[in-house]
Design an enzyme around this catalytic site. Structure first.
Site, PDB file in Angstrom:
ATOM      1  N   HIS B  67       0.830  -1.210   0.000  1.00  0.00           N
ATOM      2  CA  HIS B  67       0.000   0.000   0.000  1.00  0.00           C
ATOM      3  C   HIS B  67       0.854   1.246   0.000  1.00  0.00           C
ATOM      4  O   HIS B  67       2.020   1.214   0.425  1.00  0.00           O
ATOM      5  CB  HIS B  67      -0.926   0.015   1.215  1.00  0.00           C
ATOM      6  CG  HIS B  67      -0.193  -0.162   2.525  1.00  0.00           C
ATOM      7  ND1 HIS B  67       0.012  -1.410   3.088  1.00  0.00           N
ATOM      8  CD2 HIS B  67       0.402   0.723   3.358  1.00  0.00           C
ATOM      9  CE1 HIS B  67       0.688  -1.271   4.230  1.00  0.00           C
ATOM     10  NE2 HIS B  67       0.939   0.011   4.415  1.00  0.00           N
ATOM     11  N   CYS B 178     -45.162  27.291 -10.503  1.00  0.00           N
ATOM     12  CA  CYS B 178     -45.578  27.783 -11.812  1.00  0.00           C
ATOM     13  C   CYS B 178     -46.710  28.773 -11.572  1.00  0.00           C
ATOM     14  O   CYS B 178     -47.302  28.785 -10.505  1.00  0.00           O
ATOM     15  CB  CYS B 178     -46.014  26.638 -12.727  1.00  0.00           C
ATOM     16  SG  CYS B 178     -47.327  25.618 -12.057  1.00  0.00           S
TER      17      CYS B 178
END
Lengths: 88, 648
Positions: B67, B178
């Protein structure tokens, strides 16, 4: 049986190298069972994979327990390793 | 952070056969590079080798986990290799390694590295798990083994990875609105919620529909969210979003491209909103909008608030005519108010109508300049109906809804200018600005503006009356065309009034044919609009369509006002279409020598219409002409029927 609580000081937590170091040192006390516990996780201090599986991060509170031959010396060594940050 | 999410198929090699530790590392690094999260192979490999220098990463039991944290890593990732028979990885126990996982972690302080390590170890401690990995026939099976084991060891985890930090936080907020607040508001909300679920992003949507705001966003949610999507065609309360990333867009975008909107918020691709306007509770000025769109939003705010007055008032008046008809009242000057019950409906309906024009202007003003704009719009609109001038302050010739549109827009923008100017005033006056200074100055300004504009309406009115009088009756048909068209130009303004007064005056002098042409001109616009909403649905909004049928009643009752909301919403297309149809009807009425002795009443006074069958024919022809013109002039709405819209 002796026990002591320490805190992980390593910036990266107890990753592979410190875990390996702890396991290697603890194997030097063959007649003693050493366990570390943090939260709901426990690991044999001699089993590097168990230590890593516990995934101990920086700041984790760890309870070290030693039981058997030379238990005080084993505990002292473990505490020393934790407190020194495993040489990091 | 699940193992299977970090391990791509390209980064897995089954049954590898490296001959040495160095070769094994080379192969694993190549696998990592294939995974796509390594920006520089060599730098990453150096990191791996440096780590091995400090001690082998082969931890025993045949497991090796090389790693490195490296700046060459762009995102955490894993590579895996199985080596049947094993490879000498210089393990502590000198056993060969047969299961190798390579971890790549970015060079940050995050604990990802430790977490991945912890998790790998938890899984790998299980000998059966290692056996299963080694015996996996292909990459898919390899991943399935890991997935199954992870689900067993970490049962609480959802399969979709969640953000590790603060999981109960809602990441994206949205507001949909709306002008009508019936359908699109909720369709956009639904589309956004679906898209959020699909993307695995928590979202909450507030709907500002006709029934008021639902699912209202809390201050805490706003404070914690990544950004807010405002998909609205009308003003929504914006002050609360100050300092947050706000993506302002059309409501139709919320329906059409919800995923794109959410992704833009998640990427931070939205401007930070800064609210202006102090104590005002809402704002209309959403950035990134074209001027025309903003105007449309203001206009629709006025129209949608006016519509209920038109509908309710119109039906009351129509009822009054019906009642008087049923009571056998002879049509005359006071038709619709003769029986007490009819008078009740006619009067109340008329009062509701009185609010129509002021409400239109008031809500346009409010849309532009918040609360201060409401007052100037409302009063300005009222002054348009009284027709007040400096000379005749009590009222002269009303400027009708066209004057009201002017009052709303001019008043609203004047208030914005006024607020800007007041910025320079001493801070101590801030408290009284909204309660005293804005209303006072606004009222004064709008009064002056309207009194200055109204005389022109008077001039127009007089000029038309003169024109009509001089035209006389020489060209009857032409006069009918002109009168009919005038009735529908402004539906209550100077043209309409001039024509109407001319018509009623003609009754007194026996010109019954003129009154017939006038009334038919006023009946065409609502009927044409009703027909159009029935046969050309695509030209109108949801709300306009829903209120369409009411216009049949209003048109037949000679209540031209029914057409005002439609005309106000789109004057440049609706008015010409109505004018032509009304003109045609007026001309035909004259040509057929239709007559009318009552000044009002629509279909309820057809009993006293001379040559009523042809009158009806004229009305039908004029209405159809207007309907066809409306279909021709008006564009199809981009967003159509809800049924077709939900299909994606």
């Amino acid at each position: 049986m002796v026990t002591k609580t320490v805190t992980v000081v390593n910036e990266q937590g107890l990753h592979m190298r410190p875990a390996g170091q702890l396991a290697a040192e603890m194997k030097k006390f063959p007649g003693c069972t050493i366990t570390i516990a943090s939260g709901d996780k426990t690991a044999k201090a001699t089993a590097v994979m168990q230590i890593m599986a516990a995934g101990l991060k920086k700041g984790a509170i760890v309870e070290i327990t030693a039981d058997g031959d030379n238990e005080q010396a084993a505990l002292d060594k473990a505490v020393e390793l934790f407190e020194s940050g495993f040489g990091e | 952070m699940r193992i299977v999410d970090l391990l791509s198929k390209d980064s897995i090699l089954l049954n590898g056969a490296p001959k040495s530790k160095a070769e094994a590392i080379d192969m694993l690094v190549d696998l990592q590079v294939k995974g796509g999260n390594i920006s520089d192979r060599e730098i990453y490999k150096q990191g791996i080798l440096a780590r091995e220098e400090k001690g082998s990463t082969a931890v025993g039991e045949g497991i090796a986990i090389p790693h490195a944290k490296s700046s060459a890593v762009t995102a955490p990732s894993l590579a895996a290799m199985t080596v049947p028979g094993g490879v000498d990885y210089e393990a502590l126990d000198d056993e060969p390694s047969d299961v190798l996982f390579m971890i790549a972690a970015p060079d940050t302080n995050a604990d990802v590295h430790l977490e991945v390590l912890s998790r790998l170890m938890t899984l790998l401690m299980d000998e059966d798990f290692r056996e299963n990995l080694l015996s996996a026939k292909d990459v898919d099976e390899f991943l399935a083994v890991i997935d199954k084991a992870e689900k067993e060891k970490y049962p609480d985890e959802p399969t979709v990875p969640e953000e590790p930090e603060n999981t109960d936080r809602i990441k994206v907020l949205a507001v949909t609105a709306c002008p009508t607040g019936i359908a699109h508001t909720y369709m956009a909300a639904e589309a956004l919620e679906k898209a959020g679920k699909k993307l695995g992003i928590t979202i909450k949507v507030e709907t500002n529909g006709s029934g008021g705001a639902k699912n209202i966003l809390t201050d805490k949610e706003i404070a914690e969210c990544d950004g807010i999507i405002v998909a609205a065609d009308k003003s929504v309360e914006m002050a609360r979003f100050d300092g947050k990333k706000v993506l302002a867009t059309k409501v139709s975008d919320g329906i059409k491209i919800p995923e794109e909107l959410i992704e833009r918020i998640e990427k931070g691709d939205a401007p930070v909103y800064h609210h202006e306007g102090g104590a005002a509770s809402s704002s209309s000025s959403v950035s990134n909008e074209s001027f025309g769109r903003k105007m449309y939003k203001h206009l629709m705010n006025g129209v949608s608030n006016m519509l209920p007055f038109t509908v309710a008032g119109g039906i009351f008046i129509a009822l009054a005519f019906l009642i008087d008809t049923m009571m056998g009242v002879q049509p005359g000057d006071n038709f619709g108010t003769v029986t007490p019950v009819a008078a009740f409906f006619k009067t109340i309906g008329g009062y509701a109508f009185n609010f129509m024009i002021p409400v239109l202007a008031g809500y346009i003003g409010k849309s532009i300049a918040d609360r201060p704009g409401f007052l100037v719009g409302l009063v300005g609109g009222y002054l348009a109906t009284t027709g007040s001038t400096f000379a005749k302050i009590g009222g002269d010739v009303p400027s009708g809804f066209l004057g009201a549109l002017l009052a709303g827009f001019v008043g609203g923008f004047l208030m914005l200018v006024l607020e800007k100017l007041c910025d320079k005033m001493p801070k101590a006056l801030n408290g009284i600005k909204p309660v005293l200074i804005y209303p006072l100055a606004g009222l004064g300004i709008i009064a002056v503006v309207m009194c200055a504009v109204n005389p022109f309406m008077g001039i127009i009115n007089t000029a038309i009356a003169d024109f009509l009088n001089h035209m006389g009756t020489e060209s009857k048909i032409f006069l009918g065309v002109i009168l009919g068209a005038m009735m529908s130009i402004d539906m209550g303004g100077p043209f309409n009034k001039a024509a109407y007064v001319f018509g009623t005056a003609a009754i007194a002098t026996g010109g019954y044919d003129i009154m017939a042409a006038v009334m038919i001109g006023g009946m065409v616009p609502p009927i044409a609009i009703a027909l159009s909403t029935t046969f050309f649905k695509s030209r109108w909004t949801e709300e306009e369509r829903k209120n369409g049928p009411v216009n049949y009643i209003m048109g037949l009752s000679f209540i031209t006002e029914g057409a005002i909301p439609y005309a106000a919403a789109d004057p440049l297309r609706v008015i010409p279409a109505c004018m032509v149809g009304a003109g045609v009807a007026g001309g035909l009425s004259m040509a057929f020598n239709c007559t009318l002795m009552a000044p009002h009443g629509g279909i309820f006074v057809f009993a006293v219409v001379g040559n009523w069958p042809m009158y009806l024919v004229s009305l039908a022809i004029g209405s159809v002409v207007s309907m066809l013109l409306l279909a021709l002039l008006k564009k199809k709405k981009t967003v159509k029927e809800p049924e077709t819209k939900n299909v994606k």
